[in-house]
Write an enzyme that holds these catalytic residues in place. Structure first.
Site, PDB file in Angstrom:
ATOM      1  N   ASN A   1       0.875  -1.164   0.000  1.00 27.67           N
ATOM      2  CA  ASN A   1       0.000   0.000   0.000  1.00 27.67           C
ATOM      3  C   ASN A   1       0.916   1.218   0.000  1.00 27.67           C
ATOM      4  O   ASN A   1       1.479   1.598   1.034  1.00 27.67           O
ATOM      5  CB  ASN A   1      -0.921  -0.002   1.228  1.00 27.67           C
ATOM      6  CG  ASN A   1      -1.828   1.217   1.259  1.00 27.67           C
ATOM      7  OD1 ASN A   1      -1.419   2.319   0.913  1.00 27.67           O
ATOM      8  ND2 ASN A   1      -3.064   1.026   1.689  1.00 27.67           N
TER       9      ASN A   1
ATOM     10  N   GLU B   1      -3.863   1.814  -3.023  1.00 29.28           N
ATOM     11  CA  GLU B   1      -3.969   3.248  -2.737  1.00 29.28           C
ATOM     12  C   GLU B   1      -3.018   4.055  -3.616  1.00 29.28           C
ATOM     13  O   GLU B   1      -2.257   4.896  -3.137  1.00 29.28           O
ATOM     14  CB  GLU B   1      -3.737   3.546  -1.252  1.00 29.28           C
ATOM     15  CG  GLU B   1      -4.982   3.382  -0.406  1.00 29.28           C
ATOM     16  CD  GLU B   1      -4.932   4.179   0.884  1.00 29.28           C
ATOM     17  OE1 GLU B   1      -5.602   5.230   0.962  1.00 29.28           O
ATOM     18  OE2 GLU B   1      -4.251   3.743   1.828  1.00 29.28           O
TER      19      GLU B   1
ATOM     20  N   TYR C   1      -7.715  -3.929  -2.619  1.00 36.99           N
ATOM     21  CA  TYR C   1      -7.701  -2.929  -1.555  1.00 36.99           C
ATOM     22  C   TYR C   1      -9.086  -2.949  -0.914  1.00 36.99           C
ATOM     23  O   TYR C   1     -10.046  -2.377  -1.436  1.00 36.99           O
ATOM     24  CB  TYR C   1      -7.359  -1.543  -2.098  1.00 36.99           C
ATOM     25  CG  TYR C   1      -7.432  -0.449  -1.051  1.00 36.99           C
ATOM     26  CD1 TYR C   1      -6.765  -0.588   0.158  1.00 36.99           C
ATOM     27  CD2 TYR C   1      -8.173   0.706  -1.277  1.00 36.99           C
ATOM     28  CE1 TYR C   1      -6.841   0.403   1.124  1.00 36.99           C
ATOM     29  CE2 TYR C   1      -8.245   1.708  -0.313  1.00 36.99           C
ATOM     30  CZ  TYR C   1      -7.576   1.549   0.883  1.00 36.99           C
ATOM     31  OH  TYR C   1      -7.660   2.536   1.849  1.00 36.99           O
TER      32      TYR C   1
ATOM     33  N   ASP D   1      -3.902  -4.989   0.461  1.00 39.02           N
ATOM     34  CA  ASP D   1      -4.237  -4.415   1.762  1.00 39.02           C
ATOM     35  C   ASP D   1      -5.674  -4.806   2.042  1.00 39.02           C
ATOM     36  O   ASP D   1      -6.600  -4.221   1.492  1.00 39.02           O
ATOM     37  CB  ASP D   1      -4.061  -2.896   1.716  1.00 39.02           C
ATOM     38  CG  ASP D   1      -4.507  -2.215   2.993  1.00 39.02           C
ATOM     39  OD1 ASP D   1      -4.845  -2.924   3.969  1.00 39.02           O
ATOM     40  OD2 ASP D   1      -4.529  -0.971   3.026  1.00 39.02           O
TER      41      ASP D   1
ATOM     42  N   ASN E   1      -7.016  -4.649   5.037  1.00 35.18           N
ATOM     43  CA  ASN E   1      -7.502  -3.842   6.158  1.00 35.18           C
ATOM     44  C   ASN E   1      -8.105  -4.691   7.279  1.00 35.18           C
ATOM     45  O   ASN E   1      -8.959  -4.220   8.022  1.00 35.18           O
ATOM     46  CB  ASN E   1      -8.507  -2.797   5.670  1.00 35.18           C
ATOM     47  CG  ASN E   1      -7.827  -1.475   5.336  1.00 35.18           C
ATOM     48  OD1 ASN E   1      -7.057  -0.939   6.132  1.00 35.18           O
ATOM     49  ND2 ASN E   1      -8.097  -0.964   4.149  1.00 35.18           N
TER      50      ASN E   1
ATOM     51  N   ASP F   1       2.341   4.417   5.639  1.00 33.13           N
ATOM     52  CA  ASP F   1       2.176   3.780   6.942  1.00 33.13           C
ATOM     53  C   ASP F   1       2.187   2.254   6.819  1.00 33.13           C
ATOM     54  O   ASP F   1       2.227   1.546   7.831  1.00 33.13           O
ATOM     55  CB  ASP F   1       0.913   4.266   7.663  1.00 33.13           C
ATOM     56  CG  ASP F   1      -0.315   4.300   6.778  1.00 33.13           C
ATOM     57  OD1 ASP F   1      -0.222   3.977   5.576  1.00 33.13           O
ATOM     58  OD2 ASP F   1      -1.393   4.666   7.280  1.00 33.13           O
ATOM     59  N   HIS F   2       2.167   1.736   5.610  1.00 37.24           N
ATOM     60  CA  HIS F   2       2.346   0.313   5.331  1.00 37.24           C
ATOM     61  C   HIS F   2       3.758   0.078   4.813  1.00 37.24           C
ATOM     62  O   HIS F   2       4.361   0.972   4.200  1.00 37.24           O
ATOM     63  CB  HIS F   2       1.373  -0.177   4.249  1.00 37.24           C
ATOM     64  CG  HIS F   2      -0.067  -0.072   4.613  1.00 37.24           C
ATOM     65  ND1 HIS F   2      -0.842  -1.171   4.913  1.00 37.24           N
ATOM     66  CD2 HIS F   2      -0.895   1.006   4.696  1.00 37.24           C
ATOM     67  CE1 HIS F   2      -2.083  -0.785   5.170  1.00 37.24           C
ATOM     68  NE2 HIS F   2      -2.138   0.531   5.045  1.00 37.24           N
TER      69      HIS F   2
END
Length: 266
Positions: A7, A34, A109, A152, A154, A254-255
């Site tokens: 991501n 993303e 995603y 990702d 989540n 942040d990933h």
């Protein structure tokens, strides 16, 4: 085939980090989430300069977006569903023509789901649960073979996929409604390839919040990024690594990326 899933949290913003990543690990295939770029503005020249001549992507302005970048020839999948009745660029798929044989790659995603884990009052959480249910139903009818599913998601499904299991049971990404649905999706014909290398009793994270100024010291991570493979590819799984050091690179996502080797590398 060396595959990376990441991501990137804006492809155009972090194209220099992608260049550094590719120089470091020399992947054959990179799956991004993303990307946050509409198709008309996708930086094809910059990506192809990194050696990825074969591209398949779906994107939109400002958020979402997925892309498969490949040094190997690929054939895009053109019949993937429109999940939840929204064409919001959360899934792209292609057949990679790898030296050891064709491999289908799906890049997802999954919706984040907002903050409140109650679908009755939070439409984003309802969207997330329905999205995973729809994907599960679709894969249950596919009988996938020689398939890699990445992205990702989540969702951190296992106890040691989060820094504190009990504390996060009521936090979106680790709630039972999410983890139970993700497990049912996996049971449509996939093996958790990351946990093939790291036992479920060991901590394993791919994401650390921007809110943690010293992310290493606090280590409040979650494993939101995943690689699954069909059982016929399990004998070919050669190695896996989570590139944690990239969380310290300038202006990071942040990933962090996950690297998987399928078959013996040259």
């Amino acid at each position: 085939m060396r595959l990376v899933t990441w991501n990137i949290n804006s492809l155009r913003l972090r194209l220099p980090l992608l260049e550094k990543l590719c120089a470091t690990v020399q992947p054959d295939v990179v799956c991004l989430q993303e990307t946050k770029v509409p198709d008309a503005l996708f930086p094809q020249d910059g990506v192809r300069a990194l050696g990825f001549e074969h591209l398949h992507y779906k994107g939109m302005k400002g958020y979402n977006g997925v892309a498969i970048l490949s040094r190997l020839p690929l054939t895009p999948a053109v019949n993937t569903p429109v999940w939840y009745g929204q064409e919001d660029c959360r899934h792209v798929a292609a057949t990679i023509h790898a030296p050891g044989g064709d491999i289908a790659v799906h890049d997802f995603y999954v919706p984040a789901g907002g903050d409140e884990p109650d679908p009755a009052i939070n439409p984003k959480f309802a969207h997330k649960l329905a999205f995973v249910e729809e994907v599960t139903t679709w894969f249950a009818g596919q009988k996938p073979a020689r398939t890699v599913l990445v992205g990702d998601f989540n969702i951190a499904p296992l106890e040691h996929d989060v820094w504190n299991h009990k504390q996060l049971l009521k936090i979106v990404s680790h709630t039972p409604p999410e983890t139970e649905r993700l497990n049912r999706w996996q049971q449509t014909g996939f093996v958790d390839a990351m946990r093939h290398f790291v036992p479920p009793a060991d901590k394993l994270y791919t994401w650390w919040s921007y809110r943690n100024r010293d992310w290493r010291k606090s280590n409040r991570g979650r494993r939101l990024d995943h690689i699954w493979v069909t059982p016929d590819l399990v004998p070919d799984l050669a190695s896996m690594s989570v590139l944690e050091d990239m969380r310290d690179w300038p202006s990071p996502s942040d990933h962090v990326p996950v690297v998987m080797d399928i078959g013996q590398q040259d």
